[in-house]
Design an enzyme around this catalytic site. Structure first.
Site, mmCIF file in Angstrom:
data_model
loop_
_atom_site.group_PDB
_atom_site.id
_atom_site.type_symbol
_atom_site.label_atom_id
_atom_site.label_comp_id
_atom_site.label_asym_id
_atom_site.label_seq_id
_atom_site.Cartn_x
_atom_site.Cartn_y
_atom_site.Cartn_z
ATOM 1 N N CYS A 4 -2.908 -4.761 4.403
ATOM 2 C CA CYS A 4 -1.755 -5.553 4.841
ATOM 3 C C CYS A 4 -1.735 -6.969 4.280
ATOM 4 O O CYS A 4 -0.861 -7.752 4.648
ATOM 5 C CB CYS A 4 -1.704 -5.614 6.366
ATOM 6 S SG CYS A 4 -1.419 -4.006 7.119
ATOM 7 N N GLU A 52 0.830 -1.194 0.000
ATOM 8 C CA GLU A 52 0.000 0.000 0.000
ATOM 9 C C GLU A 52 0.869 1.250 0.000
ATOM 10 O O GLU A 52 0.396 2.345 0.273
ATOM 11 C CB GLU A 52 -0.994 -0.007 1.157
ATOM 12 C CG GLU A 52 -0.380 -0.039 2.537
ATOM 13 C CD GLU A 52 -1.455 0.045 3.611
ATOM 14 O OE1 GLU A 52 -2.088 -0.976 3.864
ATOM 15 O OE2 GLU A 52 -1.637 1.129 4.176
ATOM 16 N N HIS A 79 -0.846 -12.243 11.149
ATOM 17 C CA HIS A 79 -0.486 -10.848 10.873
ATOM 18 C C HIS A 79 -0.278 -10.111 12.197
ATOM 19 O O HIS A 79 -0.966 -10.383 13.187
ATOM 20 C CB HIS A 79 -1.593 -10.167 10.062
ATOM 21 C CG HIS A 79 -1.363 -8.706 9.888
ATOM 22 N ND1 HIS A 79 -0.219 -8.204 9.305
ATOM 23 C CD2 HIS A 79 -2.104 -7.622 10.254
ATOM 24 C CE1 HIS A 79 -0.279 -6.885 9.322
ATOM 25 N NE2 HIS A 79 -1.401 -6.505 9.885
#
Lengths: 358, 134
Positions: free
Chosen positions: A123, A91, A246
């Site tokens: 993400c 991103e 994550h």
């Protein structure tokens, strides 16, 4: 809502696929969270991590992706011309229009007979590219495809995100299972429209929904992806040696792991947020790389990414005997973590372009 | 704006693609199609390993246009393992650790913006202290 049988929810290619090579890049600079608290909170703030990795003045998603890709090629021991796709998830692509992936492909010598494209899903853009690579190779359209997750994450000065928004990249070469250091047995993706975090066009910093980012976003998607895939495969947390989630901070992945029945020991080698922060698209897959760096043949690994907006990709991975031949062929995650130069907030502000010059 | 030049030099800048002389096997960088050692024709491409050592260096405090945002920085003469010496910036290095003979390796980094922040980003080789593979 249509209900699928558990077994039909899995994403499994017709041809067995796996990870042929992997490589990471983490910049050398570290900004301690305490330093951010000193500047913005009078030194008194609950610190979500110890420190985060910060890119130098001459680094961006393209340069970090190139080094991660070179490390992945060294481990895979294939020629760059054999790659039929270079896909970069991020991103923080340096250009709004002009692909990151073509520069990376040129720099590693993969041009011109290759696909190239940039992916975006907060993400989890990197794991999106891994799933696509599984399809590319699994359909026999190609033998090898490279999926990269890389970010120079931005956080508004003084915002909670600034403590963790970090930089790093990881590259994975997906290829046929017979030449893999780890097979990817199955994948599963779980997505909904959830407004937990976003950045509008031409805005420098992202916005987030504060506490909303937890339960309905991160925890709902990571645990749903992980539990659905494990149920479909007929396995539980006890069947895995390692798990990686994550890592927007240190606490979230630990809690998600606990909710799915994993022990602290199972997630410890891949839990890097405390020492590098959250490099967005690279977060979960740098964690996977750290686990592969120490994994042994037959180790089974669960990987669950998360991208705001929101979704999670889950992967069921089994390490093969090839791992021992390839672990030492490129720099490891710990090599980059050990290459540490601490900086203060003023240096960080200069490096990240936070000081207006004109 | 030097877009054609940046495009033409991308292979040598991104990944140290030079040439090798078919007659005396000298490795040539930058590529020039004529071997500086024997004068013979040399147009076979050769990708350098990127490993070398610092032959000499200096620190730039007043950078030229395009590089003034990144001062101070170090420019070195790097003797590549294959023979040629190239001029390049060092990166990820502390000034007090610099020394002649220091082993370095090539990395691809941002060199500058072509013009201002609206221009293309120019990438190319720099060298950093060598990170050994275990």
């Amino acid at each position: 809502m249509t209900t699928l049988k558990p077994s039909t929810k899995l994403l499994k290619p017709a041809r067995s696929v796996g990870i042929t090579g992997y490589g990471v890049y983490i910049p050398r600079y570290r900004l301690p969270a305490q330093e951010i608290a000193r500047v913005w909170a009078g030194g008194k703030a609950a610190l979500p991590i110890k420190e985060k990795a910060v890119p130098g003045l001459d680094e961006d998603v393209i340069t970090m992706s190139i080094e991660a890709a070179r490390n992945a090629l060294a481990r895979a021991d294939i020629h760059a011309h054999q790659l039929r796709a270079i896909w970069v998830g991020s991103e923080s692509h340096p250009y709004a229009v002009k692909p990151t992936s073509t520069v990376v492909a040129e720099a590693i010598g993969a041009v011109p007979n290759t696909q190239a494209g940039d992916w975006e899903f907060a993400c989890k853009a990197g794991t999106e590219a891994i799933v696509a690579s599984m399809g590319f190779v699994g359909s026999s359209m190609a033998d090898y495809a490279m999926a990269i997750g890389s970010d120079t994450a931005q956080g508004r000065p003084g915002d909670a995100l600034e403590y963790t928004a970090a930089a790093g990249g990881a590259a994975f070469i997906i290829g046929p299972a017979e030449n893999a250091l780890a097979t990817i047995n199955a994948s599963y993706s779980y997505v909904t429209d959830t407004p937990d975090f976003w950045r509008r066009e031409n805005q420098k910093y992202p916005e987030h929904g504060s506490r909303f980012t937890g339960e309905p976003a991160y925890f709902k998607h990571t645990t749903s992806a992980g539990s659905t895939m494990m149920e479909a495969l007929g396995v539980t947390a006890k069947d895995y040696q390692w798990a990686i989630f994550h890592q927007p901070n240190a606490k979230f992945p630990q809690r998600a792991a606990k909710m799915l029945g994993f022990t602290p020991e199972q997630i410890e080698p891949g839990l890097l947020a405390p020492v590098i922060g959250n490099p967005y698209s690279a977060s979960a897959i740098i964690g996977l790389s750290a686990v592969l760096d120490i994994a042994k043949p037959d180790d089974r690994i669960l990987l669950v990414s998360f991208g705001s907006g929101a979704g999670s990709d889950a992967f069921d991975i089994t390490v093969t005997k090839e791992i021992t031949n390839r672990q030492d062929k490129a720099l490891k995650v710990q090599d980059y973590i050990d290459r540490r130069t601490e900086i203060d907030y003023a240096t960080y502000a200069r490096m990240r372009g936070k000081i207006t010059m004109k | 704006m030097e877009i054609p030049r940046h495009w033409r030099l991308k292979q040598q800048r991104y990944r140290l693609v030079g040439e090798v002389c078919q007659h005396c096997e000298s490795k040539i960088f930058p590529p020039r199609d004529i071997c500086p050692e024997c004068g013979g024709e040399a147009d076979t491409l050769y990708t350098f390993s990127g490993n070398g050592e610092v032959y000499s260096y200096t620190t730039v405090h007043e950078g030229p246009a395009g590089y003034d945002d990144s001062t101070p920085y170090t420019v070195a003469l790097v003797k590549l393992d294959e023979g040629p010496t190239v001029t390049a910036q060092l990166t990820d290095v502390d000034e007090d650790s610099l020394q002649i003979g220091m082993p370095v390796e090539m990395v691809t980094r941002k060199l500058k913006n072509d013009g201002d922040e609206r221009g293309m980003i120019v990438y190319g080789y720099k060298f950093r202290p060598r990170m050994a593979v275990a």
